[in-house]
Design a protein around this motif. Structure first.
Motif, mmCIF file in Angstrom:
data_model
loop_
_atom_site.group_PDB
_atom_site.id
_atom_site.type_symbol
_atom_site.label_atom_id
_atom_site.label_comp_id
_atom_site.label_asym_id
_atom_site.label_seq_id
_atom_site.Cartn_x
_atom_site.Cartn_y
_atom_site.Cartn_z
ATOM 1 N N ALA A 58 -42.318 39.428 29.870
ATOM 2 C CA ALA A 58 -43.385 38.806 29.086
ATOM 3 C C ALA A 58 -44.218 39.825 28.328
ATOM 4 O O ALA A 58 -44.832 39.488 27.300
ATOM 5 C CB ALA A 58 -44.281 37.983 30.010
ATOM 6 N N ASN A 59 -44.236 41.076 28.796
ATOM 7 C CA ASN A 59 -45.098 42.088 28.193
ATOM 8 C C ASN A 59 -44.336 43.229 27.528
ATOM 9 O O ASN A 59 -44.921 44.279 27.226
ATOM 10 C CB ASN A 59 -46.040 42.650 29.258
ATOM 11 N N LEU A 60 -43.040 43.036 27.272
ATOM 12 C CA LEU A 60 -42.248 44.105 26.650
ATOM 13 C C LEU A 60 -42.794 44.520 25.293
ATOM 14 O O LEU A 60 -42.602 45.670 24.867
ATOM 15 C CB LEU A 60 -40.787 43.675 26.518
ATOM 16 N N GLY A 61 -43.483 43.629 24.621
ATOM 17 C CA GLY A 61 -44.070 43.976 23.327
ATOM 18 C C GLY A 61 -45.111 45.067 23.404
ATOM 19 O O GLY A 61 -45.473 45.665 22.383
ATOM 20 N N LYS A 62 -45.598 45.369 24.618
ATOM 21 C CA LYS A 62 -46.585 46.432 24.794
ATOM 22 C C LYS A 62 -45.938 47.815 24.925
ATOM 23 O O LYS A 62 -46.649 48.819 24.970
ATOM 24 C CB LYS A 62 -47.436 46.152 26.033
ATOM 25 N N VAL A 63 -44.595 47.857 25.009
ATOM 26 C CA VAL A 63 -43.896 49.140 25.147
ATOM 27 C C VAL A 63 -43.771 49.762 23.760
ATOM 28 O O VAL A 63 -42.920 49.377 22.957
ATOM 29 C CB VAL A 63 -42.512 48.963 25.793
ATOM 30 N N SER A 64 -44.625 50.725 23.482
ATOM 31 C CA SER A 64 -44.661 51.349 22.161
ATOM 32 C C SER A 64 -44.161 52.790 22.162
ATOM 33 O O SER A 64 -43.918 53.361 21.102
ATOM 34 C CB SER A 64 -46.088 51.308 21.613
ATOM 35 N N ALA A 65 -43.998 53.384 23.341
ATOM 36 C CA ALA A 65 -43.552 54.782 23.419
ATOM 37 C C ALA A 65 -42.088 54.893 23.019
ATOM 38 O O ALA A 65 -41.321 53.923 23.106
ATOM 39 C CB ALA A 65 -43.741 55.295 24.843
ATOM 40 N N PRO A 66 -41.646 56.064 22.593
ATOM 41 C CA PRO A 66 -40.219 56.280 22.330
ATOM 42 C C PRO A 66 -39.388 55.981 23.576
ATOM 43 O O PRO A 66 -39.808 56.262 24.699
ATOM 44 C CB PRO A 66 -40.148 57.765 21.970
ATOM 45 N N VAL A 67 -38.201 55.400 23.361
ATOM 46 C CA VAL A 67 -37.343 54.994 24.462
ATOM 47 C C VAL A 67 -35.944 55.572 24.261
ATOM 48 O O VAL A 67 -35.338 55.422 23.197
ATOM 49 C CB VAL A 67 -37.237 53.455 24.564
ATOM 50 N N LEU A 68 -35.442 56.225 25.305
ATOM 51 C CA LEU A 68 -34.046 56.668 25.364
ATOM 52 C C LEU A 68 -33.346 55.764 26.373
ATOM 53 O O LEU A 68 -33.726 55.738 27.546
ATOM 54 C CB LEU A 68 -33.953 58.129 25.787
ATOM 55 N N TYR A 69 -32.327 55.038 25.936
ATOM 56 C CA TYR A 69 -31.713 53.977 26.732
ATOM 57 C C TYR A 69 -30.233 54.308 26.938
ATOM 58 O O TYR A 69 -29.454 54.313 25.987
ATOM 59 C CB TYR A 69 -31.869 52.658 25.971
ATOM 60 N N PHE A 70 -29.851 54.596 28.176
ATOM 61 C CA PHE A 70 -28.450 54.827 28.522
ATOM 62 C C PHE A 70 -27.857 53.542 29.091
ATOM 63 O O PHE A 70 -28.437 52.943 30.004
ATOM 64 C CB PHE A 70 -28.325 55.941 29.568
ATOM 65 N N ARG A 71 -26.693 53.152 28.566
ATOM 66 C CA ARG A 71 -26.046 51.928 29.020
ATOM 67 C C ARG A 71 -24.557 52.169 29.261
ATOM 68 O O ARG A 71 -23.830 52.596 28.358
ATOM 69 C CB ARG A 71 -26.220 50.836 27.968
ATOM 70 N N SER A 72 -24.107 51.943 30.494
ATOM 71 C CA SER A 72 -22.693 52.117 30.819
ATOM 72 C C SER A 72 -21.870 50.985 30.199
ATOM 73 O O SER A 72 -22.246 49.810 30.289
ATOM 74 C CB SER A 72 -22.492 52.114 32.339
#
Length: 271
Positions: free
Chosen positions: A195-209
């Motif tokens: 519900a609050n993902l819109g508050k994530v403003s920092a840079p994100v490095l996302y690893f996905r297998s």
């Protein structure tokens, strides 16, 4: 020398390598600033799954803490007596300690640990310089999840999900059973995170297998579509399963996370 990240670690019988890990920062290696990284393990896992990655970051001067979340690293029955709020409470406690001792803080998490650090990024957007995710879990397509409110009162646990690792002979020493009361608590906890993902403003490095037998593709869709960060780097891992932090792609995770840390902290003002 490695030291415990919480005092309760020695008061119970732990699974192999389940002690928390804390290594001080060496600012002489990071431009004179003390940079801290919180690394959170996942559901039914324990600190062993994060330690090789954490030590690689520490070797470059970053201060690292890998907490042992409540109910983890001992017996699966202990996990069935703990809740998502308690896991987040421990992550918050460690985060607060990092903020006190470091100029800049980055958070990283595997699986459920990914949801915990996303919630930290939602609650403390002004204090977090970057977020690193490895196969994070915030949602699932599994239909049997809808039955958890009933099943948890009838069956204490299902077969375990730990050690989904492609690399032969590698073990994260997680639980061999998945406690259902705890699983239901985790999935309730996801609701607030999503519900609050819109508050994530920092840079994100996302690893996905590419192949993950634990977390399906819904979490990736939900996170990518809803975070507000305009700096999202998605990296697909070709040679690892769910616990990629102990798998064949660990060197890739280490290299790219070090690159990410150098980049996002270079321009970040000290707190």
């Amino acid at each position: 020398m490695d030291s415990a990240a919480n005092s309760s670690a020695t008061s119970v019988d732990l699974l192999p390598d389940a002690e928390p890990l804390a290594i001080p920062a060496r600012p002489e290696l990071t431009g004179g600033r003390r940079i801290g990284v919180l690394l959170s393990h996942g559901f039914t896992g324990q600190p062993a799954s994060m330690k090789p990655w954490a030590r690689a970051l520490a070797d470059e001067g970053y201060g690292v803490i890998v907490p042992r979340l409540p109910g983890h690293g001992t017996r699966w029955q202990d996990l069935n007596r703990s809740t998502y709020d308690e896991w987040y409470g421990e992550a918050s406690r460690v985060f607060d300690s990092l903020c006190l001792d470091h100029d800049i803080v980055v958070v990283a998490g595997l699986s459920m640990g990914g949801s915990l650090v996303l919630r930290l990024a939602e609650d403390h957007a002004d204090k977090i310089t970057g977020v690193i995710l490895v196969n994070p879990a915030v949602a699932t397509k599994r239909l049997d999840v809808k039955l958890l409110p009933v099943l948890k009162h009838l069956v204490p646990a299902f077969p375990g999900i730990a050690s989904d690792i492609k690399k032969p002979g590698t073990n994260e020493y997680g639980y061999t059973r998945t406690p259902l009361k705890a699983a239901h608590s985790m999935m309730i906890g996801w609701r607030s995170v999503v519900a609050n993902l819109g508050k994530v403003s920092a840079p994100v490095l996302y690893f996905r297998s590419r192949i993950d037998h634990v977390v399906d593709g819904l979490s990736e869709v939900v996170i990518a579509r809803n975070i507000s960060s305009t700096d999202l780097d998605m990296v697909y891992l070709e040679d690892s399963y769910h616990v990629a932090t102990l798998d064949n792609d660990l060197p890739t995770i280490i290299k790219l996370s070090l690159d990410f840390l150098a980049r996002v902290t270079a321009a970040a003002p000290a707190s």
